[in-house]
Design an enzyme around this catalytic site. Structure first.
Site, PDB file in Angstrom:
ATOM      1  N   GLY A   8       0.750  -1.351  -0.011  1.00  0.00           N
ATOM      2  CA  GLY A   8      -0.050   0.000  -0.124  1.00  0.00           C
ATOM      3  C   GLY A   8       0.883   1.089   0.049  1.00  0.00           C
TER       4      GLY A   8
ATOM      5  N   SER B  32       0.281   6.943  14.376  1.00  0.00           N
ATOM      6  CA  SER B  32      -0.234   8.323  14.349  1.00  0.00           C
ATOM      7  C   SER B  32       0.988   9.338  14.038  1.00  0.00           C
ATOM      8  CB  SER B  32      -0.751   8.991  15.656  1.00  0.00           C
ATOM      9  OG  SER B  32      -1.068  10.274  15.733  1.00  0.00           O
TER      10      SER B  32
ATOM     11  N   LYS C 188      -5.531   3.797  19.488  1.00  0.00           N
ATOM     12  CA  LYS C 188      -5.385   4.845  18.572  1.00  0.00           C
ATOM     13  C   LYS C 188      -6.968   5.530  18.145  1.00  0.00           C
ATOM     14  CE  LYS C 188      -3.896   7.109  15.104  1.00  0.00           C
ATOM     15  NZ  LYS C 188      -4.785   7.174  13.993  1.00  0.00           N
TER      16      LYS C 188
ATOM     17  N   HIS D 174      -7.095   8.091  20.861  1.00  0.00           N
ATOM     18  CA  HIS D 174      -6.243   8.982  20.383  1.00  0.00           C
ATOM     19  C   HIS D 174      -6.864  10.111  19.438  1.00  0.00           C
ATOM     20  CE1 HIS D 174      -3.629  10.614  17.429  1.00  0.00           C
ATOM     21  NE2 HIS D 174      -2.671  10.890  18.538  1.00  0.00           N
ATOM     22  N   ASN D 175      -7.568   9.344  18.509  1.00  0.00           N
ATOM     23  CA  ASN D 175      -8.028  10.217  17.331  1.00  0.00           C
ATOM     24  C   ASN D 175      -9.504  11.100  17.854  1.00  0.00           C
ATOM     25  OD1 ASN D 175      -6.264   9.133  15.720  1.00  0.00           O
ATOM     26  ND2 ASN D 175      -7.976   8.775  14.081  1.00  0.00           N
TER      27      ASN D 175
ATOM     28  N   GLU E 175      -7.921  13.651  19.739  1.00  0.00           N
ATOM     29  CA  GLU E 175      -7.397  14.645  18.655  1.00  0.00           C
ATOM     30  C   GLU E 175      -8.605  15.612  18.033  1.00  0.00           C
ATOM     31  OE1 GLU E 175      -5.438  12.741  15.253  1.00  0.00           O
ATOM     32  OE2 GLU E 175      -6.960  13.608  14.084  1.00  0.00           O
TER      33      GLU E 175
END
Ligand code: 6PG
Length: 472
Positions: free
Chosen positions: A10, A128, A182, A185-186, A189
């Site tokens: 990717g 991140s 995560k 975390h977002n 954010e």
């Protein structure tokens, strides 16, 4: 030749930058992309680097040393499953697949079981830091079996950001724990970004120009609010539009996008009965922002005061600083509460000090005060709420008056401050020994015989009243 240390599938920007990061630490990296020309161009653009561009998945897999370490950086959801399915017939038992995208943690749990049952090893890793972090050192949140983490540790530790010599990566926990952390975390954010936007909106109403705001945010970034998001905000305010010469921020349409991690955080919070009102307000603020046409129409119908704030500029900067910092503490307190609650529910054995520590560098929410959060949990791992760590209690006590004034001033001027207000509402509710839920319980008992406890009787003893009948 089967000698690459690491493989990545990717080659979008994040994938490319991670590859360059891994290669720069001395590893040979094989790369594969569904569109072969992307692979060819990427390898050609980096001559002299230890990169192996594979034209087929077979060639890619064969180029990797055993046990193979394959990181997938494709869009979350179906594409991840599709890549895994095509890899399965080509890999050997014991090979490691790492999903480095923003996958929903329940998908990661499913893949962990699926691949584990087939004898493969799987790591669901939150990564991140955006494009720059991927290249120079992200914060990495890997979840999966500890034995698999041990194999991946040297590569992950060498590519991650470092703070005080400590790598911004740690084994988060089993299964979906890494992607879960995560996700939170977002969510945090989202909260940080919305709080900054609310501060901006207040300053705008007080007549601050983008150039002045560039200075305010630069000075904040030199102080206790120092963080990546404050830093980039300062830069944004300074950016001029090359076409018109105007401040670019003034030309950007006020409709926010979102890809889903914030929404997932809210759903999980409700499922765990944890209040994350600041993050909730942040997600909803994005939704309201996207209703541009309705807002424009309503602006001429629904009335409110003139959005003008007349507080002396320096005084306002200090007050908004305090409101922003206080609300930010609340947002992290809520996010960490959710992590602790979910971690206990899932028996993930999460270590909040370690999680806070790996957020100190590399990631989007990196901030000076994460040192203090890390310290708070290192001092007391069982802290029931971040607000109760003495360092943060002192800050909140000091900030609260300005925090209230800012929200009151904004509200009187008709300026929406949903995340500031939600944060203060949480703070005031949390510190209230008595809330009006006695009345609520009476209402529930009135219409549904749901019963209530009494203040003058032991907890657990339930009462019901035969309330008068209401006609009509
Ligand atoms: C990160 C970011 C990254 C991405 C978000 C943005 O930690 O590097 O969080 O993962 O920028 O997915 O999410 P939205 O598009 O929902 O704002």
């Amino acid at each position: 030749m089967s000698n690459s240390d690491f493989g990545l599938i990717g080659l979008a920007v994040m994938g490319q930058n991670l590859v360059l990061n891994v290669e720069s630490r001395g590893f040979q990296v094989s790369v594969y992309n569904r569109t072969t020309t992307v692979t060819d161009e990427f390898v050609a653009a980096h001559p002299g680097k230890k990169l192996v561009g594979a034209k087929s998945l077979e060639e890619f897999v064969q180029s990797l040393a055993s046990p193979r370490k394959v990181m997938i950086m494709v869009k979350a959801g179906g594409p991840v499953d599709a890549v895994i399915e095509s890899l399965i017939p080509l890999l050997d038992k014991g090979d490691i697949i790492i999903d480095g995208g923003n996958s929903l943690y329940t998908d990661t749990e499913r893949r962990d079981k699926w691949l584990g049952d087939l004898g493969f090893r799987f790591i669901g890793a939150g990564v991140s830091g955006g494009e720059e972090g991927a290249r120079k050192g992200p914060s990495i949140m890997p979840g999966g079996p500890a034995s698999t983490w041990d194999v991946m540790k040297p590569i992950f530790e060498s590519i991650s950001a470092k703070v005080d010599g400590e790598p911004c990566v740690t084994h988060i926990g089993p299964g979906g724990a890494g992607h879960y952390v995560k996700m939170i975390h977002n969510g945090i954010e989202y909260g940080d970004m919305q709080l900054i936007c609310e501060a901006y909106n207040i300053f705008k109403a007080a007549g601050f120009t983008p150039a002045e705001l560039g200075e305010v945010f630069t000075s904040w970034n030199d102080g206790d609010l120092e963080s990546y998001l404050i830093q980039i905000t300062a830069e944004i305010f300074k950016q001029k539009d090359p076409e018109t010469g105007a401040a670019l921020v003034d030309l950007i349409l006020d409709t926010a996008g979102q890809k889903g991690t914030g929404k997932w955080t809210l759903i999980n919070a409700v499922e765990n009965a944890v209040v994350i009102s600041t993050i909730n307000a942040a997600v909803e603020a994005r939704i309201l922002s996207s209703m541009k046409d309705q807002r424009v129409a309503a602006s001429t119908i629904l009335q409110g005061p003139k959005a003008i704030i007349s507080v002396e500029k320096q005084e306002l900067v200090k007050k908004v600083h305090d409101a922003l910092f206080a609300s930010k503490i609340i947002s992290y307190a809520q996010g960490l509460d959710l992590i602790a609650t979910m971690g206990a529910e899932k028996s993930w054995g999460l270590d909040l000090a370690k999680i806070a520590a790996i957020w100190r560098g590399g990631c989007i929410i990196r901030a000076r005060f994460l040192n203090d959060i890390t310290e708070a949990y290192r001092t007391d791992a069982t802290l029931s709420n971040l607000m109760l760590a003495p360092f943060f209690t002192n800050l909140l006590n000091g900030f609260q008056e300005n925090w209230r004034q800012v929200i009151a001033t904004a509200t009187l001027a008709g300026i929406p401050v949903p995340a500031f207000s939600a944060s203060l509402g949480y703070y005031d509710s949390y510190r209230s020994a008595v809330l009006p839920a006695n009345l609520l319980q009476a209402q529930r008992d009135f219409f549904g015989a749901h019963t209530y406890e009494r203040t003058d009787k032991p907890r657990g003893e339930m009462f019901h009243t035969d309330w008068p009948e209401v006609i009509g």
